[in-house]
Design a protein around this motif. Structure first.
Motif, short mmCIF file in Angstrom:
data_model
loop_
_atom_site.label_atom_id
_atom_site.label_comp_id
_atom_site.label_asym_id
_atom_site.label_seq_id
_atom_site.Cartn_x
_atom_site.Cartn_y
_atom_site.Cartn_z
N ASP A 361 35.46 -77.41 10.95
CA ASP A 361 35.69 -78.80 10.63
C ASP A 361 35.44 -79.58 11.92
N LEU A 362 34.43 -80.45 11.92
CA LEU A 362 33.99 -81.03 13.19
C LEU A 362 35.01 -81.99 13.79
N ALA A 363 35.81 -82.63 12.94
CA ALA A 363 36.80 -83.57 13.48
C ALA A 363 37.93 -82.82 14.19
N SER A 364 38.42 -81.73 13.58
CA SER A 364 39.56 -81.02 14.16
C SER A 364 39.16 -79.82 15.00
N ARG A 365 37.85 -79.43 14.93
CA ARG A 365 37.35 -78.23 15.63
C ARG A 365 37.96 -76.94 15.08
N GLN A 366 38.65 -77.04 13.96
CA GLN A 366 39.25 -75.87 13.32
C GLN A 366 38.16 -74.97 12.76
N VAL A 367 38.25 -73.67 13.06
CA VAL A 367 37.25 -72.72 12.58
C VAL A 367 37.86 -71.80 11.54
N GLN A 368 37.14 -71.60 10.45
CA GLN A 368 37.55 -70.63 9.44
C GLN A 368 36.45 -69.60 9.27
N VAL A 369 36.79 -68.33 9.41
CA VAL A 369 35.83 -67.25 9.20
C VAL A 369 35.87 -66.90 7.72
N LEU A 370 34.72 -66.98 7.05
CA LEU A 370 34.72 -66.87 5.59
C LEU A 370 34.43 -65.47 5.06
N THR A 371 33.90 -64.59 5.90
CA THR A 371 33.57 -63.25 5.40
C THR A 371 34.09 -62.20 6.38
N ASP A 372 34.05 -60.96 5.93
CA ASP A 372 34.36 -59.87 6.86
C ASP A 372 33.13 -58.97 7.01
N SER A 373 31.96 -59.62 7.01
CA SER A 373 30.70 -58.87 7.01
C SER A 373 30.37 -58.26 8.36
N TYR A 374 29.36 -57.41 8.31
CA TYR A 374 28.84 -56.79 9.52
C TYR A 374 27.63 -57.57 10.03
N LYS A 375 26.88 -58.18 9.10
CA LYS A 375 25.59 -58.74 9.50
C LYS A 375 25.21 -59.98 8.68
N ASP A 376 25.99 -61.05 8.79
CA ASP A 376 25.61 -62.32 8.13
C ASP A 376 24.57 -63.04 8.98
#
Lengths: 438, 174
Positions: A361-376
């Motif tokens: 989220d660019l306003a808050s700089r909050q990062v959410q990781v959406l996957t648990d992949s090896y190679k996105d």
């Protein structure tokens, strides 16, 4: 009905992917990978349409599967009875079946002799008409009419535009000496081959008008940027300077492209006109500068650079000025892609040894990781901003996968390139989600 | 005598093959179908590689070796490759009609475009060393293939190490 809608809005429209990608192979297989189910799906009944039963079947099956795969709707059994848009529905019956909304329609013949699909959408709870439309179509385009109707229903019931009638581009690596650039409907059907090459093709990028694709082709034994008009197949070379030419990204007005050129040493971002003229350098650091992506207002270019020692995301103002660092967490953050509303950014972050789709989220700089992949790799937003299509790996093979942008519903659809009888059917990669249909 | 004629023939070929952005633009309307089954395959014309002077292909000659290997996420030419690069610089200095394409490569971990830039750094490093040792700018072009053309498609450290590489190719070899 209205209660359901406000509920939906409150939890923030957890739209989920409706993407089904089919490889060109005759044995291509659709894999639906669901790692979580959506609660609060809107119960909708799509009645069989009146008119030609065969055409009705095609149309209603497209509408139903579009809506169902979006993850936002639950299909209510309609008992196989055709209901046209002119008949008065018995709302009590549909209420007892559990439907909040009902669509009915017919396929007829328009004044000029073509097929016409008409439909009407009802709010069952309030017993009112929510909307309706008519789409004139030729028979081969019935599926397209179905996507249009699904878009209208999606928008009426969720308040957001649907993306069922958009298109996607992706690259299939058939083998080490055959690469294909495909264009398909957003549900993966109707795939068409735009380019076949013996050498790799990467980084396809749709022009904002949806008529052209920019991409990097290695057909000259080095990376060269082309712009390819899809209807005519005409291609122009946009950047073929000494050294490497790569990473094309369109400006929102479609008049310019950001590209990465090594002609002055290193990898630098340049802005060029869409015909390849007038290259102007944007970055000046001696470090790597690549993967440019315009902000939707056209004011900034987000990009990846290792100027701070590790690859991180930065942004530069088109008009000049300081370059700002955007990503901070972790030692490998690459491939920035701005959401259509410009408020968030999808990117790939290395976490615990895996390359994972993340959203900031660019306003808050909050990062959410959406996957648990090896190679996105290679994230690309749906034009309504509700899902992100990525390339990832499944069973050692490249596949495409779509993930909802808020991560609330862990439902994914991925497509395998072929079935077990064709173990070498190839990798699917480099997705690019096209703009809204004109 | 034969040895003298061959470079001259090669030089002619080089002149015929030298490409400018404009020339490439003129040929850009290649017949590529946009849809349906009748799509034309775009292929580039190959050049006959058998006409290289024997010193470039003789396995006993250091000039037959063309690859410089790199460490992970690194683009420094390691000391053990200095002799090799110096030998090619000397050949280019003594044979000004020759041109070289340096192709940088990476392993397949990470972003394709970032890897393309990393491969460019590797190619640039080799090019810079060749230039320092006497090769001329006009003889050299450094490009990157990123992770797109792996020599070893395995998914282990041995394969990755083999792919972190810059190759030095003479005209006729690419």
């Amino acid at each position: 009905m209205s209660r359901t809608l406000s509920q939906i809005r409150r939890i923030g429209l957890f739209a989920v992917c409706a993407l089904a990608l089919l490889h060109a192979s005759a044995h291509a297989q659709l894999t639906i990978e669901i790692t979580g189910a959506g609660a609060n799906r809107i119960p909708v009944a799509i009645a069989d349409f009146g008119g030609d039963p065969a055409a009705s079947r095609i149309l209603t099956s497209v509408i139903r599967s579009d809506l169902e795969r979006s993850g936002l709707f639950k299909m209510i059994d309609t008992g196989g009875i055709a209901i046209t848009e002119t008949s008065s529905p018995i709302f009590g019956d549909w209420k007892s079946r559990g439907a909040d909304a009902l669509a009915a329609g017919s396929i007829g013949v328009s004044a000029d002799g073509r097929q016409e699909a008409r439909f009407r959408l009802y709010d069952v709870t309030r017993e009112t008409v929510l909307g309706g439309s008519a789409f004139v179509t030729s028979k081969p385009m019935l599926r397209a009419a179905g996507h249009r109707i699904a878009d209208v229903i999606y928008e009426k019931l969720t308040g957001e535009p649907g993306v069922f009638s958009t298109r996607i581009a992706y690259v299939v690596r058939v083998n080490a000496a055959r690469y294909e650039l495909h264009i398909a409907d957003a549900d993966g059907q109707n795939a068409q081959v735009a380019l076949i090459s013996k050498e790799p093709i990467i980084s396809p990028s749709w022009s904002p008008d949806g008529d052209r694709l920019a991409y990097v082709s290695f057909e000259n034994k080095k990376p060269v940027v082309y712009v390819h008009s899809l209807a005519s197949g005409k291609r122009i070379v946009v950047a073929n300077f000494k050294g490497s030419n790569s990473a094309p990204a369109w400006s929102p007005d479609g008049r310019r492209l950001a590209v990465v050129l090594s002609k002055e040493g290193g990898s630098q971002i340049f802005i060029v006109n869409a015909d390849g003229t007038g290259a102007q350098r944007l970055t000046s650091s001696s470090a790597i500068n690549t993967e440019p992506n315009f902000s939707p207002d056209g004011q900034f270019v987000y990009f990846t650079s290792d100027r701070g020692g590790s690859p991180q995301i930065y942004r530069a103002a088109i008009g000049g000025g300081d370059v700002q660092r955007v990503s901070f967490e972790g030692s490998y953050n690459v491939t920035p892609r701005l959401s259509p509303d410009g408020k968030s950014m999808a990117f790939i972050s290395r976490r615990d040894g895996g390359f994972r789709l993340s959203v900031m989220d660019l306003a808050s700089r909050q990062v959410q990781v959406l996957t648990d992949s090896y190679k996105d790799e290679s994230p690309t937003f749906a034009p309504n901003g509700r899902m992100i299509l990525i390339a990832t790996e499944s069973g050692g093979r490249g596949v495409l996968s779509a993930v909802s942008t808020d991560g609330r519903i862990k439902q994914r659809l991925s497509i395998s390139a072929g079935d077990v009888r064709e173990p070498s059917a190839g990798d699917v990669r480099e997705p690019a989600w096209g703009p809204f249909n004109k | 005598m034969k040895q003298l004629v061959i470079p001259a023939a090669l030089a002619l070929m080089l002149a015929a093959c030298s490409s400018t952005p404009d020339a490439d633009k003129a040929g850009a309307g290649a017949p590529v179908e946009s849809r349906g089954p009748g799509v034309a395959t775009v292929t580039t014309g190959g050049v006959d590689s058998h006409r290289l002077p024997p010193e470039l292909t003789d396995p006993n000659n250091i000039l037959s070796k063309r690859s410089v290997y790199f460490d992970y996420d690194n683009y420094e030419v390691k000391p053990e490759y200095r002799d090799l690069v110096a030998s090619h610089a000397k050949f280019l200095t003594q044979n000004r009609q020759f041109k070289m394409l340096i192709q940088g490569n990476t392993d397949q971990r990470g972003s394709r475009e970032y890897n393309l830039a990393l491969g460019q750094k590797r190619a640039d490093a080799v090019k810079r060393m060749l230039a320092l040792l006497g090769a001329q700018e006009e003889q050299l072009e450094a490009v990157s293939l990123g992770e797109e053309k792996p020599k070893n498609e395995g998914q282990n450290e041995t394969a990755w190490a083999e792919n972190r590489r810059a190759d030095m190719l003479y005209n006729g070899e690419f």
